[in-house]
Design an enzyme around this catalytic site. Structure first.
Site, PDB file in Angstrom:
ATOM      1  CG  ASN A 167      51.170 -12.333   6.893  1.00 19.81           C
ATOM      2  OD1 ASN A 167      51.896 -11.242   6.676  1.00 19.81           O
ATOM      3  ND2 ASN A 167      50.485 -13.012   5.810  1.00 19.81           N
ATOM      4  N   PRO A 226      46.623 -21.188  -2.992  1.00 15.69           N
ATOM      5  CG  PRO A 226      45.992 -20.114  -4.799  1.00 15.69           C
ATOM      6  CD  PRO A 226      45.609 -20.041  -3.441  1.00 15.69           C
TER       7      PRO A 226
END
Length: 402
Positions: free
Chosen positions: A214, A309
């Site tokens: 990102n 996670p």
């Protein structure tokens, strides 16, 4: 006159400790020196005695003053202790509480500020065990004088050279100046507290060439790390790949993937007082990364992704005394999503911004945050430089953290 206890351990860079003693003395410091047995294979006590004009200490069992315990008294005498050079062996012993010589016994028996100047072969320095030991020492409050790059005794041209004596003197002078100035200020509630910060993006590999990531720059996380370190906190910064430089006294743990960040956070979570989860962690990762480059084919390509996670959720479910600060990068329904996240992740505050506004966030130096606290008292910080916003965020947390 400030008093420096110089601990010299057994590396070839021990010869630079003689120059360091001279530079410290010339700068007006009162210098006493300790030598390990291995250090004496490279340099002699007489050299330090002649330059520093003080007794040189070489053994825990030679008590020169029967009215005191020497290794305890020396630590109490000093305003700062400098280990230069610090070998991999000494770092390992200090990290694990081994006190089998004059240097390690003295350091274990004192709360005096400690500075460490590592010097060793580049592979020893980069070894996971050495890095882990340094991480332990940083979290315990040791100040590191990072080694430089250059020609090493082993023949490599790489990182591992002991920091130059003049730079060490300047660092100590800066430390004492800041310490003196801080005595005239209102003490920060963060002083001596353990703070964990995550920053930057994560990288999820598809193959050896391609990856999913990102646009996070890590700027707000690094700004928070610097702000908190300046206020006396013991900062651990878990960072994804960025182009930023961490503050010198911050314990930097560099990771790439969401799994690596999760493991780093879990292993450093328990003893923290405050956690700022500012990293932009990938929500998904390729289920089966390829060992070889994926070759171009006709038609479309389908990739199966798995959930990574949820680090903030884990922290919220497992926190005991920790104060938990989360971040929310949204493009719509900012307030609603932030408040849902605040409740769902069991955070104490969520700091939200609109990443759909291209003038702020991610690679920009500016941002516009709103802080949503679980007590319902929201604060809009407004559009400002990220360095200024970091100060405001820390101020707001300090006022509400109990």
């Amino acid at each position: 006159m400030k008093r420096i206890l110089l601990a010299v351990t057994g590396g070839i860079a021990a010869y630079k400790a003689i120059d360091l003693t001279s530079k410290l003395t010339q700068a007006g410091y009162d210098v006493r020196v300790m030598l390990t047995d291995h250090a004496q294979e490279f340099v002699t006590p007489l050299a330090f005695q002649a330059i520093g004009r003080n007794t040189v200490y070489t053994s825990t069992f030679i008590e020169q003053n029967p009215e005191e315990i020497q290794h305890v008294a020396l630590g109490d005498w000093a305003d700062a202790i400098v280990v230069a050079p610090a070998t991999a062996n000494t770092l390992a012993k200090l990290a694990h509480g081994i006190a089998d010589d004059m240097v390690t016994s003295t350091l274990l028996a004192t709360e005096t500020p400690k500075f460490v100047a590592p010097a060793m072969n580049v592979h020893m320095y980069e070894n996971n065990r050495t890095q882990h030991n340094m991480s332990i020492l940083r979290s315990d409050g040791y100040h590191f004088l990072e080694p430089g790059e250059g020609f090493l005794a082993c023949g490599y041209v790489a990182k591992g050279r002991m920091e130059e004596p003049l730079q060490i003197v300047e660092r100590l002078t800066h430390f004492f100046k800041n310490e003196e100035e801080s005595t005239h200020e209102q003490p920060s509630r963060f002083k001596g507290k353990h703070v964990l910060i995550t920053a930057g993006p994560t990288v999820e590999e598809l193959d050896p060439v391609r990856y999913l990531s990102n646009r996070s720059s890590g700027k707000i996380g690094y700004a928070l790390a610097e702000t908190l370190q300046q206020r006396g906190a013991l900062v651990t910064l878990v960072s994804g790949p960025t182009n930023l430089t961490a503050p010198e006294q911050v314990n930097l743990i560099q990771v790439k993937s969401a799994d690596e960040m999760f493991e780093a956070v879990k292993s450093n979570f328990e003893n923290q007082d405050i956690i700022f989860k500012a990293a932009a962690v990938s929500d998904y990762a390729p289920e089966t990364p390829l060992d070889h480059k994926l070759k171009k084919q006709d038609g479309t390509l389908s990739v199966t992704f798995k959930r990574t996670p949820d680090i903030l959720k884990y922290l919220g479910e497992h926190k005991t005394h920790q104060y938990l600060v989360g971040f929310a990068a949204e493009t719509q329904n900012i307030e609603a999503y932030a408040k849902q996240k605040l409740e769902r992740k069991k955070a104490d505050v969520i700091i939200a911004n609109n990443v759909g506004d291209l003038s702020i966030g991610f690679s920009s130096d500016d941002n516009d945050y709103t802080m949503y606290f679980k007590d319902g008292n929201d604060i809009h910080l407004g559009k400002k430089k990220k360095t200024e916003l970091a100060e405001m965020i820390v101020d707001s947390v300090e006022a509400r953290w109990h």
